[in-house]
Scaffold this motif. Sequence first.
Motif, PDB file in Angstrom:
ATOM      1  N   ARG A 133      -7.607  -7.414   0.010  1.00  0.00           N
ATOM      2  CA  ARG A 133      -7.093  -7.358  -1.362  1.00  0.00           C
ATOM      3  C   ARG A 133      -7.997  -6.518  -2.274  1.00  0.00           C
ATOM      4  NH1 ARG A 133      -7.428 -12.512  -5.144  1.00  0.00           N
ATOM      5  NH2 ARG A 133      -9.576 -11.744  -5.119  1.00  0.00           N
ATOM      6  N   ASP A 134      -9.291  -6.772  -2.177  1.00  0.00           N
ATOM      7  CA  ASP A 134     -10.192  -6.086  -3.103  1.00  0.00           C
ATOM      8  C   ASP A 134     -10.228  -4.584  -2.841  1.00  0.00           C
ATOM      9  OD1 ASP A 134     -10.533  -8.507  -4.180  1.00  0.00           O
ATOM     10  OD2 ASP A 134     -12.482  -8.921  -3.248  1.00  0.00           O
ATOM     11  N   LEU A 135     -10.042  -4.194  -1.591  1.00  0.00           N
ATOM     12  CA  LEU A 135     -10.029  -2.763  -1.269  1.00  0.00           C
ATOM     13  C   LEU A 135      -8.711  -2.109  -1.688  1.00  0.00           C
ATOM     14  CD1 LEU A 135     -11.793  -2.891   2.200  1.00  0.00           C
ATOM     15  CD2 LEU A 135     -12.704  -1.908   0.094  1.00  0.00           C
ATOM     16  N   VAL A 136      -7.634  -2.866  -1.639  1.00  0.00           N
ATOM     17  CA  VAL A 136      -6.349  -2.319  -2.093  1.00  0.00           C
ATOM     18  C   VAL A 136      -6.438  -1.996  -3.585  1.00  0.00           C
ATOM     19  CG1 VAL A 136      -3.904  -2.842  -2.504  1.00  0.00           C
ATOM     20  CG2 VAL A 136      -4.919  -3.344  -0.283  1.00  0.00           C
ATOM     21  N   VAL A 137      -7.032  -2.884  -4.329  1.00  0.00           N
ATOM     22  CA  VAL A 137      -7.179  -2.655  -5.772  1.00  0.00           C
ATOM     23  C   VAL A 137      -8.010  -1.389  -6.020  1.00  0.00           C
ATOM     24  CG1 VAL A 137      -8.026  -3.623  -7.930  1.00  0.00           C
ATOM     25  CG2 VAL A 137      -7.001  -5.115  -6.250  1.00  0.00           C
ATOM     26  N   LEU A 138      -9.019  -1.189  -5.173  1.00  0.00           N
ATOM     27  CA  LEU A 138      -9.901  -0.031  -5.333  1.00  0.00           C
ATOM     28  C   LEU A 138      -9.214   1.282  -4.944  1.00  0.00           C
ATOM     29  CD1 LEU A 138     -12.846   0.768  -5.967  1.00  0.00           C
ATOM     30  CD2 LEU A 138     -13.365   0.427  -3.547  1.00  0.00           C
ATOM     31  N   PHE A 139      -8.503   1.291  -3.804  1.00  0.00           N
ATOM     32  CA  PHE A 139      -7.977   2.557  -3.277  1.00  0.00           C
ATOM     33  C   PHE A 139      -6.500   2.800  -3.567  1.00  0.00           C
ATOM     34  CE2 PHE A 139     -11.615   1.863  -0.389  1.00  0.00           C
ATOM     35  CZ  PHE A 139     -12.282   3.048  -0.621  1.00  0.00           C
ATOM     36  N   GLU A 140      -5.722   1.744  -3.722  1.00  0.00           N
ATOM     37  CA  GLU A 140      -4.266   1.920  -3.788  1.00  0.00           C
ATOM     38  C   GLU A 140      -3.683   1.691  -5.181  1.00  0.00           C
ATOM     39  OE1 GLU A 140      -2.223   2.822  -0.935  1.00  0.00           O
ATOM     40  OE2 GLU A 140      -4.262   3.476  -0.544  1.00  0.00           O
ATOM     41  N   GLY A 141      -4.038   0.575  -5.780  1.00  0.00           N
ATOM     42  CA  GLY A 141      -3.464   0.225  -7.079  1.00  0.00           C
ATOM     43  C   GLY A 141      -3.450  -1.284  -7.200  1.00  0.00           C
ATOM     44  N   PHE A 142      -2.934  -1.788  -8.307  1.00  0.00           N
ATOM     45  CA  PHE A 142      -2.926  -3.235  -8.507  1.00  0.00           C
ATOM     46  C   PHE A 142      -2.105  -3.918  -7.400  1.00  0.00           C
ATOM     47  CE2 PHE A 142      -1.632  -7.218 -10.633  1.00  0.00           C
ATOM     48  CZ  PHE A 142      -2.898  -7.730 -10.841  1.00  0.00           C
ATOM     49  N   VAL A 143      -2.429  -5.197  -7.161  1.00  0.00           N
ATOM     50  CA  VAL A 143      -1.879  -5.895  -5.979  1.00  0.00           C
ATOM     51  C   VAL A 143      -0.352  -6.058  -5.993  1.00  0.00           C
ATOM     52  CG1 VAL A 143      -3.973  -7.188  -5.437  1.00  0.00           C
ATOM     53  CG2 VAL A 143      -2.333  -8.141  -7.060  1.00  0.00           C
ATOM     54  N   VAL A 202       0.876  -1.175   0.000  1.00  0.00           N
ATOM     55  CA  VAL A 202       0.000   0.000   0.000  1.00  0.00           C
ATOM     56  C   VAL A 202       0.917   1.229   0.000  1.00  0.00           C
ATOM     57  CG1 VAL A 202      -1.977  -1.058   1.179  1.00  0.00           C
ATOM     58  CG2 VAL A 202      -0.157  -0.031   2.534  1.00  0.00           C
ATOM     59  N   HIS A 203       0.353   2.415  -0.245  1.00  0.00           N
ATOM     60  CA  HIS A 203       1.282   3.542  -0.465  1.00  0.00           C
ATOM     61  C   HIS A 203       1.913   4.069   0.810  1.00  0.00           C
ATOM     62  CE1 HIS A 203      -2.065   6.381   0.368  1.00  0.00           C
ATOM     63  NE2 HIS A 203      -1.095   7.214   0.667  1.00  0.00           N
ATOM     64  N   GLN A 204       1.298   3.889   1.976  1.00  0.00           N
ATOM     65  CA  GLN A 204       1.971   4.153   3.257  1.00  0.00           C
ATOM     66  C   GLN A 204       1.125   3.586   4.384  1.00  0.00           C
ATOM     67  OE1 GLN A 204       2.014   8.634   2.584  1.00  0.00           O
ATOM     68  NE2 GLN A 204       1.777   8.601   4.806  1.00  0.00           N
ATOM     69  N   GLY A 205       1.578   3.764   5.626  1.00  0.00           N
ATOM     70  CA  GLY A 205       0.913   3.109   6.758  1.00  0.00           C
ATOM     71  C   GLY A 205      -0.561   3.442   6.885  1.00  0.00           C
ATOM     72  N   ARG A 206      -0.900   4.728   6.719  1.00  0.00           N
ATOM     73  CA  ARG A 206      -2.298   5.115   6.914  1.00  0.00           C
ATOM     74  C   ARG A 206      -3.196   4.558   5.819  1.00  0.00           C
ATOM     75  NH1 ARG A 206      -0.681  11.242   7.001  1.00  0.00           N
ATOM     76  NH2 ARG A 206       1.152  10.161   7.703  1.00  0.00           N
ATOM     77  N   ALA A 207      -2.621   4.218   4.669  1.00  0.00           N
ATOM     78  CA  ALA A 207      -3.407   3.590   3.606  1.00  0.00           C
ATOM     79  C   ALA A 207      -3.825   2.186   4.069  1.00  0.00           C
ATOM     80  CB  ALA A 207      -2.590   3.509   2.326  1.00  0.00           C
ATOM     81  N   ALA A 208      -2.924   1.507   4.759  1.00  0.00           N
ATOM     82  CA  ALA A 208      -3.255   0.187   5.331  1.00  0.00           C
ATOM     83  C   ALA A 208      -4.366   0.359   6.361  1.00  0.00           C
ATOM     84  CB  ALA A 208      -2.016  -0.425   5.979  1.00  0.00           C
ATOM     85  N   GLU A 209      -4.277   1.434   7.157  1.00  0.00           N
ATOM     86  CA  GLU A 209      -5.305   1.670   8.186  1.00  0.00           C
ATOM     87  C   GLU A 209      -6.665   1.940   7.536  1.00  0.00           C
ATOM     88  OE1 GLU A 209      -3.253   4.830  10.159  1.00  0.00           O
ATOM     89  OE2 GLU A 209      -2.289   3.462  11.597  1.00  0.00           O
ATOM     90  N   ASN A 210      -6.655   2.658   6.441  1.00  0.00           N
ATOM     91  CA  ASN A 210      -7.902   2.937   5.722  1.00  0.00           C
ATOM     92  C   ASN A 210      -8.531   1.623   5.233  1.00  0.00           C
ATOM     93  OD1 ASN A 210      -9.935   4.197   4.116  1.00  0.00           O
ATOM     94  ND2 ASN A 210      -8.584   4.114   2.332  1.00  0.00           N
TER      95      ASN A 210
END
Length: 489
Positions: free
Chosen positions: A294-304, A112-120
Amino acid sequence: MSETPAAPVKVKFFSGEDIPLELHKVRIVQKLYLRPVDERLKAMQAAGFNTFQLSTLDVFLDMLTDSGTNAMSDNQVSSMLRADDAYAGSQSFARMEAAVREVFGTQYVIPVHQGRAAENVISRAFIKQGDVIPMNYHFTTTKAHMEISGGKIFEIYTDEALKIKSSFPFKGNMDINKLKALIKEHGAARIPFIRLEASTNLIGGQPFSIANMREVRKVADQHAIMVLMDASLIGENAYFIKQREAKFKNASIKDILLTMCGLVDMIYFSSRKVSSTRGGGICTNKKDLFLKVRDLVVLFEGFVTYGGMSVREIEALAVGMYETTDETVISQSPSFIAYLVNELDKQGIPVVTPAGALGCHLDAMGFLPHVPQKEYPAGALATALFIISGIRGMERGTISSVRDDQGNDILADVELLRLAFPRRVFTLSQTKFALDRLTWLYKNRELVGGLKFVDEPTVLRFFMGRLAPTSNWPDRLVKQFKKDFGNSL
Ligand code: F0G
């Protein structure tokens, strides 16, 4: 010869001096600017008395944070050149995955792009309106994300956690009886997970023990509750376990890390901290949990296989992951912090003990007892220290808190000024400079007054807010500085 010497990494001096030693050589350097005191005052005024708003051109020692500011190793920098630029299936990701599997022992990993992205992502995946989240202590971004998702945070720390002066080795521990009582009161169904934060940031970088993790695990298992670990500062927590938990005295950092990770269901981290690069990640051994994020990472962050990170950073993250198992790397920041904390403590300057991870934490309410908490003593201390030294610290007190529904400040449990020690960035003479200026400031503490907000954002106000002094105390401070230091910077 192994690249990683056997522990312990502490070096004894024949002279008997107890000082930290840099176990690396400096091969790339960056010029620093130590401006005259009048210019520092002007820079602070322009920054709205908020150290987040300063330009690094005006800062001498940047002790704001270790986030994204740890020194990278030669191996990390060189790894970035072999980055495999691909949207999907990048070999850089394969190397990150292999590193995380080896160091954390988890099968599934997603950047993910940084720690708070994981928290989101984790908050959205697991928290429902009205849920209750027990944790040893909150972090600012953690709390913000979990509350936006409808969760309520309960901090269930031990009685030692908030004591400024303590010799308790594991102030980051969770109070197991309070955890049991909380589960009884709210019911396990309303608790999506228990969160443990390694080297608990906001109470002074304080670790938890493996014994405590095992107790948390036991309670969680009795109620089928997931355990989540924030591993942003896991390396230092592992180092403290080796130093302070007798059972692990002879264990390798690698084994301690695997033991810690094996006691939780899901891990997330800011690799801006843990692996001295940028980005972050979420990892687990449980496929069902992995699929939910996983599915939320694809939505908010980028491909896995990149999750919002550049592949260069992913390469450096992978190398940094392995380096987290090297005691000569992870001991550097704690040993410099311990030096500064112990020297300040010897002089009776109020500072959080025992020394922890991330930084030296000054107790602003003890330092400035004449500044009321509603006038933000930790912010005032950060301002004063910058003016008299060019050292930029971070307020970790009521400015970093929020207001209640009536608009009143929720006063922070502790008012701390954090002086971060990014890994392998500062030298001993720079540390001694910080000690010297803090000593002067403590002798002249009565000159320091309070702050008030003049422009206050509603979310995470400490980042962008602007403040003003409650009187012309900064001018008085500068006058005294000039009297004592003459033309010296
Ligand atoms: N968790 C912990 C324990 C942290 O210390 C941080 C960041 C985060 C999560 C969020 O990670 O910044 O990559 O989004 N701590 C930094 C600090 C900002 O200065 O202590 P991020």
